[in-house]
Design a protein around this motif. Structure first.
Motif, PDB file in Angstrom:
ATOM      1  N   GLY A 187     -31.442  -9.608  -2.538  1.00 31.34           N
ATOM      2  CA  GLY A 187     -31.585 -11.025  -2.810  1.00 31.34           C
ATOM      3  C   GLY A 187     -31.160 -11.908  -1.652  1.00 31.34           C
ATOM      4  O   GLY A 187     -30.369 -11.508  -0.802  1.00 31.34           O
ATOM      5  N   TYR A 188     -31.687 -13.119  -1.639  1.00 28.82           N
ATOM      6  CA  TYR A 188     -31.334 -14.089  -0.607  1.00 28.82           C
ATOM      7  C   TYR A 188     -29.902 -14.591  -0.796  1.00 28.82           C
ATOM      8  O   TYR A 188     -29.166 -14.750   0.178  1.00 28.82           O
ATOM      9  N   ASP A 189     -29.531 -14.875  -2.043  1.00 27.34           N
ATOM     10  CA  ASP A 189     -28.330 -15.656  -2.297  1.00 27.34           C
ATOM     11  C   ASP A 189     -27.168 -14.868  -2.897  1.00 27.34           C
ATOM     12  O   ASP A 189     -26.023 -15.306  -2.787  1.00 27.34           O
ATOM     13  N   PHE A 190     -27.465 -13.741  -3.549  1.00 26.25           N
ATOM     14  CA  PHE A 190     -26.422 -13.031  -4.272  1.00 26.25           C
ATOM     15  C   PHE A 190     -26.397 -11.555  -3.915  1.00 26.25           C
ATOM     16  O   PHE A 190     -27.445 -10.944  -3.654  1.00 26.25           O
ATOM     17  N   GLU A 191     -25.201 -10.997  -3.912  1.00 22.42           N
ATOM     18  CA  GLU A 191     -25.023  -9.557  -3.892  1.00 22.42           C
ATOM     19  C   GLU A 191     -24.859  -9.120  -5.345  1.00 22.42           C
ATOM     20  O   GLU A 191     -24.106  -9.730  -6.105  1.00 22.42           O
ATOM     21  N   VAL A 192     -25.588  -8.085  -5.727  1.00 23.50           N
ATOM     22  CA  VAL A 192     -25.677  -7.676  -7.125  1.00 23.50           C
ATOM     23  C   VAL A 192     -25.243  -6.230  -7.257  1.00 23.50           C
ATOM     24  O   VAL A 192     -25.555  -5.392  -6.414  1.00 23.50           O
ATOM     25  N   ALA A 193     -24.515  -5.946  -8.320  1.00 17.61           N
ATOM     26  CA  ALA A 193     -24.095  -4.584  -8.623  1.00 17.61           C
ATOM     27  C   ALA A 193     -24.471  -4.259 -10.064  1.00 17.61           C
ATOM     28  O   ALA A 193     -24.163  -5.035 -10.982  1.00 17.61           O
ATOM     29  N   ILE A 194     -25.179  -3.139 -10.252  1.00 18.89           N
ATOM     30  CA  ILE A 194     -25.479  -2.627 -11.587  1.00 18.89           C
ATOM     31  C   ILE A 194     -24.384  -1.607 -11.919  1.00 18.89           C
ATOM     32  O   ILE A 194     -24.226  -0.602 -11.212  1.00 18.89           O
ATOM     33  N   VAL A 195     -23.642  -1.873 -12.973  1.00 19.36           N
ATOM     34  CA  VAL A 195     -22.436  -1.106 -13.274  1.00 19.36           C
ATOM     35  C   VAL A 195     -22.653  -0.294 -14.547  1.00 19.36           C
ATOM     36  O   VAL A 195     -22.974  -0.852 -15.611  1.00 19.36           O
ATOM     37  N   ASP A 196     -22.502   1.032 -14.404  1.00 16.21           N
ATOM     38  CA  ASP A 196     -22.611   1.959 -15.542  1.00 16.21           C
ATOM     39  C   ASP A 196     -23.932   1.802 -16.289  1.00 16.21           C
ATOM     40  O   ASP A 196     -24.010   2.088 -17.493  1.00 16.21           O
ATOM     41  N   ASP A 197     -24.970   1.334 -15.586  1.00 18.62           N
ATOM     42  CA  ASP A 197     -26.292   1.111 -16.192  1.00 18.62           C
ATOM     43  C   ASP A 197     -26.184   0.246 -17.443  1.00 18.62           C
ATOM     44  O   ASP A 197     -26.991   0.354 -18.363  1.00 18.62           O
ATOM     45  N   GLU A 198     -25.201  -0.644 -17.446  1.00 20.59           N
ATOM     46  CA  GLU A 198     -24.950  -1.474 -18.618  1.00 20.59           C
ATOM     47  C   GLU A 198     -24.671  -2.927 -18.259  1.00 20.59           C
ATOM     48  O   GLU A 198     -25.017  -3.828 -19.030  1.00 20.59           O
ATOM     49  N   TRP A 199     -24.055  -3.141 -17.103  1.00 19.03           N
ATOM     50  CA  TRP A 199     -23.644  -4.472 -16.699  1.00 19.03           C
ATOM     51  C   TRP A 199     -24.305  -4.853 -15.370  1.00 19.03           C
ATOM     52  O   TRP A 199     -24.569  -4.002 -14.535  1.00 19.03           O
ATOM     53  N   VAL A 200     -24.518  -6.166 -15.196  1.00 19.37           N
ATOM     54  CA  VAL A 200     -24.945  -6.737 -13.921  1.00 19.37           C
ATOM     55  C   VAL A 200     -23.846  -7.693 -13.468  1.00 19.37           C
ATOM     56  O   VAL A 200     -23.453  -8.593 -14.221  1.00 19.37           O
ATOM     57  N   PHE A 201     -23.348  -7.500 -12.250  1.00 20.30           N
ATOM     58  CA  PHE A 201     -22.388  -8.420 -11.656  1.00 20.30           C
ATOM     59  C   PHE A 201     -23.035  -9.075 -10.438  1.00 20.30           C
ATOM     60  O   PHE A 201     -23.660  -8.399  -9.622  1.00 20.30           O
ATOM     61  N   ARG A 202     -22.879 -10.402 -10.336  1.00 20.23           N
ATOM     62  CA  ARG A 202     -23.488 -11.167  -9.251  1.00 20.23           C
ATOM     63  C   ARG A 202     -22.411 -11.920  -8.489  1.00 20.23           C
ATOM     64  O   ARG A 202     -21.585 -12.630  -9.091  1.00 20.23           O
ATOM     65  N   PHE A 203     -22.442 -11.780  -7.163  1.00 16.53           N
ATOM     66  CA  PHE A 203     -21.472 -12.401  -6.263  1.00 16.53           C
ATOM     67  C   PHE A 203     -22.216 -13.266  -5.258  1.00 16.53           C
ATOM     68  O   PHE A 203     -23.124 -12.773  -4.572  1.00 16.53           O
ATOM     69  N   PRO A 204     -21.877 -14.554  -5.133  1.00 22.17           N
ATOM     70  CA  PRO A 204     -22.543 -15.398  -4.131  1.00 22.17           C
ATOM     71  C   PRO A 204     -22.344 -14.849  -2.718  1.00 22.17           C
ATOM     72  O   PRO A 204     -21.247 -14.413  -2.359  1.00 22.17           O
ATOM     73  N   ARG A 205     -23.403 -14.879  -1.931  1.00 24.74           N
ATOM     74  CA  ARG A 205     -23.312 -14.410  -0.547  1.00 24.74           C
ATOM     75  C   ARG A 205     -22.566 -15.395   0.345  1.00 24.74           C
ATOM     76  O   ARG A 205     -21.990 -15.010   1.365  1.00 24.74           O
ATOM     77  N   ARG A 206     -22.610 -16.680  -0.005  1.00 29.88           N
ATOM     78  CA  ARG A 206     -22.012 -17.711   0.836  1.00 29.88           C
ATOM     79  C   ARG A 206     -21.687 -18.904  -0.036  1.00 29.88           C
ATOM     80  O   ARG A 206     -22.172 -19.037  -1.166  1.00 29.88           O
TER      81      ARG A 206
END
Length: 276
Positions: free
Chosen positions: A26-45
């Motif tokens: 993604g352009y704006d967010f770093e994303v992590a798929i956790v345990d194939d159950e959760w999505v966590f999104r972190f702003p890049r800047r």
């Protein structure tokens, strides 16, 4: 940095995850798929934190009204800012469920925006400024024989006037429209939501999977303008983030879309002279 994110995720869940799949597209967010159950999104800047803050407030207001799932943030951290929500299962839309997609758009665009925390842009001015930025930074990277066509495209910003502003998602590409069992199941990534031209939400759909939809001719014309402008954003993004692969991919898309033969609506609307 990745280790820090993993620690924050473990703290939010109250346990160490079994698996974490990092998504870095993604352009704006770093994303992590956790345990194939959760999505966590972190702003890049810092510049995109405002977009995430909008989603935190807006999505609970939209969810009951829409015929599809949208992210429901169960984990919200303010310092540092990030969110976590249960994974909405589905694959990017190809050409499935035309009726479901149309119903979603009709519902979204009919919502009363008066109580929603969304921005109303000076639309023509915003696109005029954006095209001027593209002309300044991206245009010099194109072959000279394509530059007049690009300037004609940019002049189309002056014609984006005849519409009633509605609530729009503003970034409806296939990766944000999730299909499960042949039906539109979810719509994600709402950080660009605003009051604006409904044709922007039709840009990819009318110039991709649902080109045969019967829509107002002027909406189709404006949607084509936004579609042709889209790869300029990727090229520009690659320049200001120093990610050459994005710039090259954007330039390839620009060349492809400039080479397309404009239809009659484009000819009438874009005119022959740039308006800078």
């Amino acid at each position: 940095m990745i280790a820090d994110r993993h620690r924050l995720i473990a703290d939010a869940l109250g346990q160490s995850p079994r698996t974490i799949l990092e998504i870095d597209d993604g352009y704006d967010f770093e994303v992590a798929i956790v345990d194939d159950e959760w999505v966590f999104r972190f702003p890049r800047r810092a510049g995109v934190e405002e977009a995430l803050a909008l989603e935190i407030v807006l999505l609970p207001l939209l969810a009951p009204a829409l015929p599809v799932n949208v992210p429901s943030f169960e984990h919200i951290s303010r310092d540092p800012l990030f969110v976590g929500y249960r994974l909405i299962r589905g694959e990017p839309l190809v050409d499935e469920d035309a009726d479901g997609v149309h119903a979603f758009l009709e519902t979204l665009h009919a919502l009363d925006p008066s109580s929603l925390p969304v921005q109303h842009l000076e639309w023509v001015e915003a696109y005029r400024e954006q095209c001027a930025e593209f002309e300044r930074l991206v245009l010099p990277l194109l072959d000279k024989d394509l530059r007049p066509q690009a300037k004609r495209l940019f002049s189309g910003a002056e014609t984006l006037v005849d519409f009633e502003p509605v609530l729009i998602h503003a970034d409806l590409g296939p990766e944000h429209l999730l299909v499960r069992d042949g039906r539109l199941a979810g719509v994600i990534d709402w950080g660009d939501a605003r009051l604006g031209d409904p044709a922007l939400d039709y840009a990819w759909l009318l110039n991709g999977p649902f080109a045969d939809w019967h829509v107002d001719p002027d909406l189709r014309r404006r949607a084509r303008f936004y579609h042709r402008l889209a790869p300029w954003y990727e090229a520009h993004y690659g320049l200001f983030t120093n990610r050459p692969a994005h710039t090259e991919r954007g330039l390839a898309g620009i060349r492809d879309r400039l080479s397309e033969s404009p239809d009659q609506h484009d000819e009438r609307a874009l005119g022959s002279e740039p308006c800078w």
